[in-house]
Design a protein around this motif. Structure first.
Motif, mmCIF file in Angstrom:
data_model
loop_
_atom_site.group_PDB
_atom_site.id
_atom_site.type_symbol
_atom_site.label_atom_id
_atom_site.label_comp_id
_atom_site.label_asym_id
_atom_site.label_seq_id
_atom_site.Cartn_x
_atom_site.Cartn_y
_atom_site.Cartn_z
ATOM 1 N N PRO A 18 0.811 -1.225 0.000
ATOM 2 C CA PRO A 18 0.000 0.000 0.000
ATOM 3 C C PRO A 18 0.842 1.273 0.000
ATOM 4 O O PRO A 18 0.406 2.301 -0.499
ATOM 5 N N ASP A 19 2.087 1.193 0.518
ATOM 6 C CA ASP A 19 2.961 2.367 0.530
ATOM 7 C C ASP A 19 3.723 2.551 -0.784
ATOM 8 O O ASP A 19 4.486 3.491 -0.939
ATOM 9 N N GLY A 20 3.547 1.627 -1.738
ATOM 10 C CA GLY A 20 4.178 1.734 -3.047
ATOM 11 C C GLY A 20 5.464 0.942 -3.203
ATOM 12 O O GLY A 20 6.015 0.872 -4.295
ATOM 13 N N PRO A 47 3.257 7.651 3.070
ATOM 14 C CA PRO A 47 3.213 7.467 4.521
ATOM 15 C C PRO A 47 2.005 6.628 4.935
ATOM 16 O O PRO A 47 0.910 6.812 4.405
ATOM 17 N N VAL A 48 2.229 5.708 5.887
ATOM 18 C CA VAL A 48 1.172 4.805 6.351
ATOM 19 C C VAL A 48 1.269 4.586 7.855
ATOM 20 O O VAL A 48 2.264 4.928 8.491
ATOM 21 N N GLN A 49 0.218 3.956 8.388
ATOM 22 C CA GLN A 49 0.172 3.470 9.755
ATOM 23 C C GLN A 49 -0.568 2.146 9.716
ATOM 24 O O GLN A 49 -1.591 2.024 9.046
ATOM 25 N N HIS A 50 -0.049 1.138 10.403
ATOM 26 C CA HIS A 50 -0.698 -0.173 10.434
ATOM 27 C C HIS A 50 -1.792 -0.202 11.487
ATOM 28 O O HIS A 50 -1.699 0.447 12.519
ATOM 29 N N GLU A 116 -4.405 -6.168 2.411
ATOM 30 C CA GLU A 116 -4.135 -4.784 2.023
ATOM 31 C C GLU A 116 -4.904 -3.738 2.830
ATOM 32 O O GLU A 116 -4.530 -2.574 2.858
ATOM 33 N N ASP A 117 -5.950 -4.112 3.552
ATOM 34 C CA ASP A 117 -6.674 -3.158 4.402
ATOM 35 C C ASP A 117 -5.914 -2.841 5.695
ATOM 36 O O ASP A 117 -6.347 -1.987 6.462
#
Length: 129
Positions: A18-20, A47-50, A116-117
């Protein structure tokens, strides 16, 4: 009894995270999974957060930076082969590849990556993606 598994690192990525970043799937057991992650030269991840997992990263090749934020604590760290770092549950993070080689690292995820969610995309990170 869980069977033994042996695998060679695939040349092509199995999936885009998901972050590429490029993900090459390795192994998964009941409590953790392991993948190889690659970010091309000059690339910046989203940028992501799990939601539910924590990670340990081991840098294998290339150079880069990792931005992490938890509540009021924020840092950017330079990474190179031989270093490791953690992404505790609830940490916002982003990374980028610097230099003339892709940034490559192993990721151990606990519990195993659920799908992926899992990653929540963020509007703000350390750099513009």
């Amino acid at each position: 009894m869980t069977p033994f598994e042996t695998r060679t690192l695939p040349a092509d990525c199995d999936v885009l995270a998901p972050d590429g970043s490029e993900i090459r799937l390795l192994h998964s057991l009941g409590e953790a999974s392991v993948v190889h992650c690659r970010l091309p030269v000059g690339a910046v991840s989203i940028p992501v957060q799990h939601r539910t997992v924590e990670e340990v990263w081991v840098i294998l090749a290339g150079a880069g930076e990792v931005w992490r934020r938890q509540a009021n604590r924020e840092e950017t760290v330079a990474v190179a082969p031989g270093m490791s770092l953690t992404i505790p549950l609830g940490t916002q993070f982003q990374f980028r590849a610097l230099g003339d080689a892709p940034l490559e690292f192993l990721i151990t995820t606990s519990p195993p990556w659920p799908g992926e969610d899992e990653a929540v995309l963020l509007e703000v990170g350390g750099w513009k993606a």
